[in-house]
Design a protein around this motif. Structure first.
Motif: not given
Ligand SMILES: [Zn+2]
Length: 201
Positions: A10, A33, A30, A13
């Motif tokens: 991702c 997040c 993701c 994050c």
């Molecule tokens: Zn993420």
């Protein structure tokens, strides 16, 4: 397991996660997040290749024909982009000539050639894929077209301007390159690289 495990990281994050078996048209997010990881659009590669080939044709036309003709006091002048670069060079504006040459001729030509090589190959070169993002910021066709239109607007009070084939080609090229960038999904190409690599045991 026969299926190869694809992993995605991702960009928001940094979570490393296994890619799901996604249906066509799905948006994969993701798990932590919710950021969009990628979109599954089958045929994207072929669409991008078609747009890039069309851009290559327009690029050749744009550089082969005069951009704009200028008529003033009974005299007619017209120049191609390379002709303008040569004139700048002769007028001792070497740095400007070099910048125009790199950003409107060399970098776009290199990017288009690399894109065709990457998209048309069954097994794209990893080196080309890594160099593509480095070349792209140097190709500034849209900045050139914008400057061209502003110059034409300003000069229109001083002389008669006749738009050439290359002007329309540059405008078309700008639109095609934007469309190509919007449809290009590097993940599709990287996936074909990983699928064609021999599996290590
Ligand atoms: Zn993420």
């Amino acid at each position: 397991m026969n299926a190869r495990s694809n992993l995605s990281i991702c960009h928001d994050c940094d979570l490393l996660q296994r890619e799901p078996a996604e249906p066509s048209g799905a948006v994969v997010k993701c798990v932590r997040c919710g950021a969009v990881l990628y979109r599954c659009n089958p045929g994207n590669r072929e669409r991008t290749l078609a747009l890039t080939l069309a851009a290559a044709v327009l690029f050749l036309i744009a550089n082969a024909f005069p951009i704009v003709g200028i008529e003033t006091q009974g005299q007619h002048n017209a120049s191609t982009l390379l002709g303008a670069v040569l004139t700048l060079w002769r007028d001792h504006d070497g740095l400007v000539a070099l910048l125009v040459l790199v950003t409107t001729v060399l970098a776009p030509a290199t990017e288009i050639a690399m894109m065709i090589a990457v998209l048309a190959a069954r097994r794209p070169s990893i080196r080309l894929l890594r160099w593509l993002p480095a070349i792209r910021p140097w190709a500034m066709i849209e900045v050139f077209v914008l400057g061209l239109l502003v110059s034409i607007q300003k000069l229109s009070h001083l002389a008669i301007l006749i738009p050439g084939v290359a002007l329309w080609s540059f405008i078309g090229l700008m639109l095609l390159l934007a469309a190509k960038s919007a449809t290009f999904n590097a993940r599709d190409v990287w996936q074909s690289v990983s699928l064609s690599e021999p599996r290590r045991t």
